[in-house]
Design an enzyme around this catalytic site. Structure first.
Site, PDB file in Angstrom:
ATOM      1  CG  ASN A 147      -0.359  -0.248   2.534  1.00 57.03           C
ATOM      2  OD1 ASN A 147       0.659  -0.928   2.648  1.00 57.03           O
ATOM      3  ND2 ASN A 147      -0.971   0.297   3.570  1.00 57.03           N
TER       4      ASN A 147
ATOM      5  CD  GLU B 203      -1.156   5.135   4.249  1.00 55.57           C
ATOM      6  OE1 GLU B 203      -1.765   4.126   4.647  1.00 55.57           O
ATOM      7  OE2 GLU B 203      -0.412   5.823   4.995  1.00 55.57           O
TER       8      GLU B 203
ATOM      9  CD  GLU C 295      -5.577  -6.304  -1.123  1.00 54.91           C
ATOM     10  OE1 GLU C 295      -6.175  -6.885  -0.217  1.00 54.91           O
ATOM     11  OE2 GLU C 295      -5.195  -5.111  -1.013  1.00 54.91           O
TER      12      GLU C 295
ATOM     13  CB  CYS D 208     -10.725  -3.164   2.041  1.00 54.75           C
ATOM     14  SG  CYS D 208     -10.090  -2.351   0.549  1.00 54.75           S
TER      15      CYS D 208
END
Length: 294
Positions: free
Chosen positions: A89, A91, A104, A129
């Site tokens: 991930n 950010e 993913e 999620c």
């Protein structure tokens, strides 16, 4: 070895460390393993595919850029070619939360942008999620894609996304990871042509708004990202995120970017320019150009 891998590497079994050490020795290890490398690691470590993927997850998670959440998620997309692609991930401080890349998405777009034709499985260290489950439903593997989580039996995407809504509901036949070439002529310098090539690969059956981004690093290395739409719209991955993902997975930092180009149509229904420029500026890149697709 890139410093981000050192802690995770030290926790691996000795035989796996020995097999991985020459692969990870390159500071710009591409965060992927060829089918041949996967086979060698399996044999050396005495692990089957699933066990090896779980063992390598901490290395994938080490690629995460989580300045906001400090919650590292790692994923490994296993291609039908036998190649494995890391993902993590991302950010972006100073941008918006909508610019976030999920692990993913990272692994899947990594595989797609390297030319993988389809996925057999995704291994991830936390349950996907809803956003990611929907993103995966755009793939040509469909609901048969296998999802592997630590401590759980493997299940298909169908199990994680019952009563799914996806591209087939909108009568879309060409799916994400199917080969696409929209035929825009390559013009300009090398970086411009790379951005146009990325736009030609776009998956955009809903808006018909192709776009691609090319990032040039100070050492001359170029990373590209292609636009990847989703039937549910919001899980769509912009081209900049695809390019930043590849750049980061290859061990580069945002400060290494010296120039960026976005290729898109000036009269498209959806325009990437404002969001692309704003995010790049938040990351410290101000040398940003736009080329219009003809």
């Amino acid at each position: 070895m890139h410093p981000r891998f050192q802690t995770a590497f030290a926790q691996l079994a000795d035989n796996l460390q020995s097999a991985l050490a020459p692969i990870l020795a390159n500071h710009h290890f591409p965060a992927m393993l060829t089918a041949e490398q996967v086979s060698t690691l399996k044999n050396t470590a005495g692990l089957d595919e699933d066990a090896l993927a779980f063992a390598l997850l901490p290395l994938a998670a080490a690629c995460a850029r989580t300045d906001l959440s400090h919650f590292n998620v790692g994923a490994i997309a296993r291609g039908v070619s036998g190649n494995w692609y890391f993902g993590a991930n991302m950010e972006f401080l100073g941008a918006t939360m909508q610019q976030t890349v999920h692990a993913e998405q990272s692994a899947i777009s990594h595989a797609w942008l390297r030319g993988e034709k389809g996925l057999a499985a995704v291994t991830v260290n936390y349950t996907p999620c809803g956003h990611c489950r929907q993103f995966m439903n755009e793939l040509n593997s469909g609901l048969d894609l296998r999802i592997h989580l630590p401590g759980r039996a493997p299940h298909t995407l169908r199990d994680y996304l019952p009563d799914a809504f996806g591209p087939k509901d909108l009568e879309i036949k060409t799916l994400l990871m199917d080969e696409q070439d929209h035929g825009f002529t390559l013009t300009g310098d090398t970086l411009t042509q790379a951005a146009i090539t990325a736009a030609n690969k776009s998956h955009m059956p809903y808006s018909h708004s192709p776009s691609g981004v090319a990032l040039e690093c100070k050492d001359g290395r170029i990373f590209t990202g292609s636009y990847a739409e989703n039937a549910a719209f919001n899980p769509t991955l912009p081209p900049l995120q695809g390019a930043l993902n590849l750049l980061s997975l290859n061990g580069y930092d945002y400060a290494d970017i010296q120039r960026a180009i976005l290729a898109e149509k000036g009269d498209a229904a959806l325009i990437q320019w404002d969001a692309t420029a704003a995010t790049l500026k938040a990351l410290g890149c101000h040398n940003i150009d736009r080329v219009l697709l003809g």
